[in-house]
Design an enzyme around this catalytic site. Structure first.
Site, mmCIF file in Angstrom:
data_model
loop_
_atom_site.group_PDB
_atom_site.id
_atom_site.type_symbol
_atom_site.label_atom_id
_atom_site.label_comp_id
_atom_site.label_asym_id
_atom_site.label_seq_id
_atom_site.Cartn_x
_atom_site.Cartn_y
_atom_site.Cartn_z
ATOM 1 N N CYS A 215 -31.098 -7.903 13.906
ATOM 2 C CA CYS A 215 -31.345 -8.938 14.899
ATOM 3 C C CYS A 215 -30.807 -10.271 14.411
ATOM 4 O O CYS A 215 -30.429 -10.433 13.258
ATOM 5 C CB CYS A 215 -32.833 -9.042 15.164
ATOM 6 N N ARG B 21 -23.249 -9.288 16.260
ATOM 7 C CA ARG B 21 -24.066 -8.444 15.390
ATOM 8 C C ARG B 21 -24.651 -7.253 16.151
ATOM 9 O O ARG B 21 -25.144 -6.308 15.538
ATOM 10 C CB ARG B 21 -25.205 -9.277 14.787
ATOM 11 N N TRP C 214 -32.283 -6.002 18.267
ATOM 12 C CA TRP C 214 -31.772 -4.622 18.286
ATOM 13 C C TRP C 214 -32.983 -3.747 18.040
ATOM 14 O O TRP C 214 -33.589 -3.789 16.983
ATOM 15 C CB TRP C 214 -30.716 -4.447 17.202
ATOM 16 N N ASN D 44 -37.038 -10.812 12.145
ATOM 17 C CA ASN D 44 -36.122 -9.731 11.798
ATOM 18 C C ASN D 44 -36.756 -8.906 10.690
ATOM 19 O O ASN D 44 -37.411 -9.459 9.806
ATOM 20 C CB ASN D 44 -34.788 -10.274 11.275
ATOM 21 N N GLY D 45 -36.500 -7.604 10.693
ATOM 22 C CA GLY D 45 -37.038 -6.743 9.654
ATOM 23 C C GLY D 45 -38.019 -5.738 10.240
ATOM 24 O O GLY D 45 -38.092 -5.537 11.458
ATOM 25 N N GLU E 55 -12.649 7.856 8.756
ATOM 26 C CA GLU E 55 -12.754 6.572 9.444
ATOM 27 C C GLU E 55 -12.350 6.710 10.910
ATOM 28 O O GLU E 55 -12.955 6.092 11.791
ATOM 29 C CB GLU E 55 -11.877 5.524 8.740
ATOM 30 N N LYS F 91 -14.769 5.852 14.154
ATOM 31 C CA LYS F 91 -14.405 4.902 15.198
ATOM 32 C C LYS F 91 -14.519 5.535 16.579
ATOM 33 O O LYS F 91 -14.992 4.904 17.524
ATOM 34 C CB LYS F 91 -12.977 4.391 14.987
ATOM 35 N N GLU G 107 -18.198 5.830 17.519
ATOM 36 C CA GLU G 107 -18.802 4.529 17.791
ATOM 37 C C GLU G 107 -18.444 4.001 19.173
ATOM 38 O O GLU G 107 -19.291 3.428 19.869
ATOM 39 C CB GLU G 107 -18.333 3.513 16.738
ATOM 40 N N HIS H 136 -12.603 27.596 7.064
ATOM 41 C CA HIS H 136 -13.905 27.964 6.497
ATOM 42 C C HIS H 136 -15.056 27.615 7.441
ATOM 43 O O HIS H 136 -16.185 27.406 6.991
ATOM 44 C CB HIS H 136 -14.106 27.278 5.150
ATOM 45 N N LYS I 130 -23.736 -5.034 14.049
ATOM 46 C CA LYS I 130 -22.752 -5.439 13.055
ATOM 47 C C LYS I 130 -23.385 -5.579 11.673
ATOM 48 O O LYS I 130 -22.803 -5.213 10.669
ATOM 49 C CB LYS I 130 -22.129 -6.771 13.478
#
Length: 603
Positions: free
Chosen positions: A2, A27, A77, A103-104, A479, A483, A486, A502, A598
């Protein structure tokens, strides 16, 4: 994850809070709110599950008592409680006197809520944060002093917090921090608090990050309490905000803008670091002891960048290396004389910070690789190296990945030269390869922007994707899969191409998109044949003749760059563009993907 902002100034707080919250949007958030003291000693509050612009319209339509220059704001968030206006911050006490942003995570929130309810407190939300406002309410009745009340209230909390409390009756504001980032700042315009310096840098002259256990009153003269005892304020750091724009500069979205900034970002970083690599002075400037092995620590994209860096230590200097997933590192054993490199774009990633708390480093050393000199990670590490990526507004990392890889590889080269694992002439030749990266990235952008758009309609309806690589290409496949997940909300997995037979080959059927990072390993051809034999749609990212000829191998004079040492870094460009273009075709918000943030400041 947040964002917090707070101000006490002579001018109206509303426009400032809105502007600061907009700078925190990158963020990630799913609701936002503000609480501003009015001139008659009450609080004007506004909350929304929409964008910050909604708050701006609500404040513009305010018809109550005039708003003062004291207020708090928040982007949330969700971790506890659904995404609703009721659960959005700020939260208040029973009397609507104390408003808080937090926040937290309050780990003992359920027990505290039950205790408070038995004494008559009525809760309006589902969130853990609301217990803080009611605790302060009780303590304020006893002490009559907001700073003392906040100190006593936070002493009852377990977990992590960055809190700003506003007392509407007196206009006082107090901030408290423990295991969650918060800084206080000042200038001729007033005093401020924020979870991210970027939110307030334009308006402040100097700032100071709060340490765990700090409680600070935001007044003309800061009143500082550290670990429960009154303390002189620490020295403040000058704000060096350069006036850099956060605008789109003609681009449709920030992600597209930041993808195109990668060649310039790479060139700037390399120009800054190159003179101090081969002579070992970059490594010497970190002032950390000799090492026998390397371990990288990170999450998500930063972990992928760390794996590239760890592999570079091995490929360049035969240094044993490993990688640690931060969220699973609590039981890891770090061998003596290990150089631990912790990567975090924000420097506030909770899983990374908890990992370094849990790891027994003994005779090992910790170097932070981050984009923030003043972050918690930078302060806790033995030394730090700033990646200097510049502002990145899009939630999905693009240029920060490139910046981390280049900075980490530069450190690896310098460390190996300084410790005589490689000679300086060899190091200089590797620096020459680093200097090619901006051109390789520029070539990759041009090739990808031509080749990828025609593919999108063909793969738009695919529900799952495979990403394959060999050797140094595997981490870039990882990566790319990350992406795509996301941004598009489609399933995507990566594998070393040799593992295809396999198990994962069972997933391939007619039309399945299989993205292959072809970095020149001849064995990849048999893996591609296996996919094509089952009707899979191969999207090869490689040299001339590839679906996307984006690698340096495709140039008229092939330029392998550092493929055999730090991998095909330019391959991230087509992977980013593929994910972005497909996401846009699916109607996704590529700058603010759902459920992502973020700066991940909760475990």
């Amino acid at each position: 994850m947040c964002g917090i902002v707070a101000c006490r100034m002579d001018e109206s707080a509303g426009p400032f809070l809105i502007d600061a919250l907009k700078l925190l949007e990158y963020r990630g958030y799913d609701s936002a709110g503000v609480a501003i003291r009015t001139v008659d000693g009450t609080t004007a509050s506004s909350r929304t599950t929409q964008r910050v612009e909604t708050l701006e319209r609500q404040l513009d339509g305010w018809v109550g008592p005039a708003l003062s220059g004291t207020g708090i704001g928040h982007t949330r968030w969700a971790t506890h409680g659904a995404v609703t206006e009721t659960n959005a911050h700020p939260h208040t006490d029973c009397l609507d006197r104390v408003s808080i942003v937090h926040n937290g995570i309050i780990e003992n929130a359920d027990a505290l809520r039950l205790r408070l309810q038995t004494t008559g407190h009525v809760f309006a939300s589902e969130v853990d944060s609301e217990v803080v406002s009611h605790l302060i309410e009780d303590e304020l009745i006893v002490t009559g002093d907001l700073r003392t009340a906040v100190t006593s209230a936070t002493a009852q909390l377990d977990g992590s917090w960055a809190i700003v409390a506003l007392d509407a009756q007196t206009g006082r504001m107090v901030a408290a921090a423990h295991r969650s980032p918060l800084l206080v700042a000042r200038s001729g315009r007033g005093v401020f608090a924020a979870s991210d310096i970027n939110a307030i840098a334009e308006w402040v002259d100097e700032f100071q990050a709060m340490s765990d256990g700090d409680v600070v009153e935001l007044a003309d003269e800061f009143s500082w309490t550290r670990s429960g005892a009154h303390s002189a304020p620490p020295s403040f750091v000058a704000s060096t905000w350069s006036g850099a724009t956060h605008g789109l500069a003609g681009h449709a979205d920030y992600m597209g803008k930041e993808i195109e900034e990668q060649p310039e970002t790479a060139a700037r970083i390399i120009d800054r670091l190159a003179p101090s690599i081969a002579d070992g002075s970059l490594w010497a400037s970190l002032s950390v002891p000799a090492f026998e092995r390397v371990a990288v620590l990170g999450c998500g994209t930063s972990l992928n960048a760390g794996r590239v860096i760890a592999s570079a230590f091995g490929a360049l200097g035969d240094v044993p290396n490993s990688s640690l997933i931060a969220s699973e590192a609590s039981t890891a054993i770090v061998e003596p004389r290990t150089l631990v490199i912790a990567l975090s774009q924000s420097g506030e990633t909770a899983d990374v910070l908890r990992a370094i708390d849990d790891l027994d480093l003994g005779t090992s050393s910790l170097v932070a690789l981050t984009n923030s000199d003043h972050s918690t990670l930078a302060r806790r590490a033995d030394s730090m190296l700033n990646c200097h990526a510049g502002p990145e507004i899009g939630v999905a990392a693009t240029k920060t990945f490139v910046a981390q890889v280049i900075t980490g590889v530069a450190m690896a080269l310098s460390a190996l030269a300084a410790t005589r694992r490689i000679d300086r002439d060899y190091a200089r030749r590797q620096v020459d390869d680093l200097r090619r990266i901006p051109d390789l990235l520029a070539h990759a952008i041009a090739a990808s922007q031509k080749a990828i758009p025609p593919l999108i309609d063909e793969i738009r309806d695919a529900q799952g994707f495979l990403f394959l690589g060999r050797g140094s290409g595997v981490v870039y496949a990882a990566e790319g899969a990350l992406k795509l997940k996301e941004l598009t909300y489609r399933w995507a997995e990566h594998y070393p191409a040799g593992e295809l037979k396999h198990g994962p080959l069972a997933l391939v059927e007619a039309g399945t998109p299989v993205v292959v990072i072809d970095s020149g390993d001849r064995r990849i051809e048999s893996n591609i044949a296996e996919v094509e034999a089952r009707g899979g749609r191969v999207i090869r990212i490689g040299g001339a003749g590839s679906t996307v000829p984006a690698l340096g191998l495709s140039l008229g004079t092939p330029m392998p760059g550092g493929i055999d040492r730090w991998g095909p870094l330019e391959s991230v460009v087509p992977l980013q563009i593929l994910a972005r273009d497909l996401a846009l075709a699916l109607g996704r918000d590529v700058d603010k993907p759902r459920n992502l943030a973020k700066s991940v400041t909760v475990e």
